[in-house]
Write a protein that holds these residues in place. Structure first.
Motif, PDB file in Angstrom:
ATOM      1  N   SER A  23      31.890  29.284  31.872  1.00  0.00           N
ATOM      2  CA  SER A  23      31.796  30.358  32.870  1.00  0.00           C
ATOM      3  C   SER A  23      31.653  29.802  34.284  1.00  0.00           C
ATOM      4  O   SER A  23      32.298  30.290  35.223  1.00  0.00           O
ATOM      5  CB  SER A  23      30.607  31.267  32.550  1.00  0.00           C
ATOM      6  OG  SER A  23      30.773  31.899  31.304  1.00  0.00           O
ATOM      7  N   SER A  26      34.930  28.155  35.515  1.00  0.00           N
ATOM      8  CA  SER A  26      35.904  29.193  35.855  1.00  0.00           C
ATOM      9  C   SER A  26      35.540  29.891  37.157  1.00  0.00           C
ATOM     10  O   SER A  26      36.421  30.305  37.917  1.00  0.00           O
ATOM     11  CB  SER A  26      35.971  30.220  34.721  1.00  0.00           C
ATOM     12  OG  SER A  26      36.335  29.601  33.507  1.00  0.00           O
ATOM     13  N   TRP A  32      41.961  32.755  39.110  1.00  0.00           N
ATOM     14  CA  TRP A  32      41.707  34.068  38.518  1.00  0.00           C
ATOM     15  C   TRP A  32      42.925  34.981  38.628  1.00  0.00           C
ATOM     16  O   TRP A  32      43.124  35.845  37.798  1.00  0.00           O
ATOM     17  CB  TRP A  32      40.520  34.746  39.210  1.00  0.00           C
ATOM     18  CG  TRP A  32      39.183  34.205  38.847  1.00  0.00           C
ATOM     19  CD1 TRP A  32      38.854  32.891  38.659  1.00  0.00           C
ATOM     20  CD2 TRP A  32      37.984  34.950  38.608  1.00  0.00           C
ATOM     21  NE1 TRP A  32      37.528  32.774  38.335  1.00  0.00           N
ATOM     22  CE2 TRP A  32      36.958  34.022  38.301  1.00  0.00           C
ATOM     23  CE3 TRP A  32      37.658  36.302  38.640  1.00  0.00           C
ATOM     24  CZ2 TRP A  32      35.657  34.401  38.016  1.00  0.00           C
ATOM     25  CZ3 TRP A  32      36.352  36.693  38.369  1.00  0.00           C
ATOM     26  CH2 TRP A  32      35.376  35.753  38.053  1.00  0.00           C
ATOM     27  N   SER A  45      40.513  33.027  43.421  1.00  0.00           N
ATOM     28  CA  SER A  45      39.336  33.361  42.614  1.00  0.00           C
ATOM     29  C   SER A  45      38.609  34.448  43.400  1.00  0.00           C
ATOM     30  O   SER A  45      39.250  35.252  44.073  1.00  0.00           O
ATOM     31  CB  SER A  45      38.447  32.132  42.370  1.00  0.00           C
ATOM     32  OG  SER A  45      37.886  31.661  43.583  1.00  0.00           O
ATOM     33  N   TRP A 167      44.071  32.192  33.782  1.00  0.00           N
ATOM     34  CA  TRP A 167      43.258  31.772  32.630  1.00  0.00           C
ATOM     35  C   TRP A 167      41.779  31.685  32.975  1.00  0.00           C
ATOM     36  O   TRP A 167      40.925  31.885  32.114  1.00  0.00           O
ATOM     37  CB  TRP A 167      43.767  30.427  32.115  1.00  0.00           C
ATOM     38  CG  TRP A 167      43.687  29.303  33.111  1.00  0.00           C
ATOM     39  CD1 TRP A 167      44.672  28.884  33.959  1.00  0.00           C
ATOM     40  CD2 TRP A 167      42.561  28.462  33.371  1.00  0.00           C
ATOM     41  NE1 TRP A 167      44.228  27.847  34.740  1.00  0.00           N
ATOM     42  CE2 TRP A 167      42.940  27.559  34.392  1.00  0.00           C
ATOM     43  CE3 TRP A 167      41.275  28.380  32.854  1.00  0.00           C
ATOM     44  CZ2 TRP A 167      42.076  26.594  34.898  1.00  0.00           C
ATOM     45  CZ3 TRP A 167      40.408  27.418  33.352  1.00  0.00           C
ATOM     46  CH2 TRP A 167      40.810  26.537  34.360  1.00  0.00           C
ATOM     47  N   ALA A 168      41.444  31.378  34.238  1.00  0.00           N
ATOM     48  CA  ALA A 168      40.036  31.243  34.611  1.00  0.00           C
ATOM     49  C   ALA A 168      39.302  32.583  34.512  1.00  0.00           C
ATOM     50  O   ALA A 168      38.111  32.619  34.178  1.00  0.00           O
ATOM     51  CB  ALA A 168      39.910  30.678  36.021  1.00  0.00           C
ATOM     52  N   TYR A 169      40.005  33.674  34.787  1.00  0.00           N
ATOM     53  CA  TYR A 169      39.388  35.008  34.659  1.00  0.00           C
ATOM     54  C   TYR A 169      39.024  35.286  33.205  1.00  0.00           C
ATOM     55  O   TYR A 169      37.910  35.744  32.902  1.00  0.00           O
ATOM     56  CB  TYR A 169      40.361  36.066  35.180  1.00  0.00           C
ATOM     57  CG  TYR A 169      39.870  37.485  35.062  1.00  0.00           C
ATOM     58  CD1 TYR A 169      39.030  38.029  36.024  1.00  0.00           C
ATOM     59  CD2 TYR A 169      40.254  38.280  33.978  1.00  0.00           C
ATOM     60  CE1 TYR A 169      38.578  39.333  35.916  1.00  0.00           C
ATOM     61  CE2 TYR A 169      39.805  39.590  33.873  1.00  0.00           C
ATOM     62  CZ  TYR A 169      38.972  40.111  34.835  1.00  0.00           C
ATOM     63  OH  TYR A 169      38.522  41.403  34.725  1.00  0.00           O
ATOM     64  N   CYS A 171      38.593  33.035  30.881  1.00  0.00           N
ATOM     65  CA  CYS A 171      37.588  32.057  30.451  1.00  0.00           C
ATOM     66  C   CYS A 171      36.186  32.487  30.880  1.00  0.00           C
ATOM     67  O   CYS A 171      35.227  32.366  30.114  1.00  0.00           O
ATOM     68  CB  CYS A 171      37.933  30.681  31.026  1.00  0.00           C
ATOM     69  SG  CYS A 171      36.940  29.330  30.353  1.00  0.00           S
ATOM     70  N   ALA A 172      36.065  32.992  32.102  1.00  0.00           N
ATOM     71  CA  ALA A 172      34.765  33.477  32.580  1.00  0.00           C
ATOM     72  C   ALA A 172      34.294  34.661  31.756  1.00  0.00           C
ATOM     73  O   ALA A 172      33.128  34.735  31.346  1.00  0.00           O
ATOM     74  CB  ALA A 172      34.860  33.850  34.059  1.00  0.00           C
TER      75      ALA A 172
END
Length: 220
Positions: A23, A26, A32, A45, A167-169, A171-172
């Motif tokens: 989290s 990310s 994001w 992000s 992908w970071a969104y 993943c968080a």
């Protein structure tokens, strides 16, 4: 070296560390939201951006291909993203704090009791809830002019236009969900001692025992 955690508690400590790192990583990475502007890929992000336009010679726009954070908190494109930055950051900090304590519990005896583990699980639930709230607030900022320019001028709240979620969104959000559901449940069985035993009390008990042994040695 005896651990203050049960076998389930060791698994809880490992998952707590994984979810906190996932989290938090990310949160800091600007992946994001993906879009394009002036033919160049752009990503966001909550408080960072990769590739942004500047005025070049002849007042024409050119794209600077680098990543960085916004110059100030007020420069973040929308109020929703400002709130998302604060809420998600607080949630990540809480998850990291609990994960650090859980890892220390693997190495220190009587650090985490059964009751302490449950309290830490409650803190994880709050941290995951904060991050989830940040993820829910994020789409409210898609109607800002800066985001609309990147998403084909057709984006709106909860409408991506030509952009895509990164992908970071996910993943968080996944890390927050795992912290709320899995880690919170495992924390109920993490502590080895059924009753709270404070580390300071253990140290004082050991100190008194050592003093009694010294007193016994000095007696004729």
């Amino acid at each position: 070296m005896r651990s203050s955690l049960t076998l389930v508690g060791t698994l809880w400590a490992f998952l707590s560390l994984v979810t906190a790192v996932a989290s938090s990583t990310s949160y800091f990475l600007p992946y994001w939201l993906f879009g394009s502007q002036l033919g160049k890929p752009v990503s966001f992000s909550t408080f960072r951006r990769c590739n942004y336009p500047v005025r070049g010679e002849g007042h024409s726009l050119i794209m600077v291909e680098e990543c960085g954070r916004y110059a100030s908190f007020s420069a973040i494109p929308s109020l929703a993203w400002q709130m998302c930055t604060v809420v998600t950051g607080a949630g990540c900090a809480l998850l990291l704090l609990v994960a650090l304590a859980a890892v220390l519990g693997c190495c220190m005896e009587e650090l985490i009791s059964r009751m302490m583990g449950r309290c830490m699980g409650a803190a994880q639930f709050v941290g995951g809830l904060l991050i989830s709230s940040g993820c829910a607030l994020y789409p409210l900022g898609w109607n800002s002019p800066e985001i609309m320019q990147t998403c084909g001028n057709v984006s709106n709240q909860f409408q991506l236009g030509t952009c895509q979620l990164g992908w970071a969104y996910y993943c968080a959000g996944g890390g927050a969900a795992a912290a709320m559901l899995i880690c919170t449940w495992l924390s109920c069985f993490a502590g080895r001692n059924p009753k709270p035993v404070m580390l300071v009390e253990s140290i004082m008990r050991n100190t008194n025992s050592y003093a009694m042994e010294l007193d016994h040695c000095h007696k004729p």
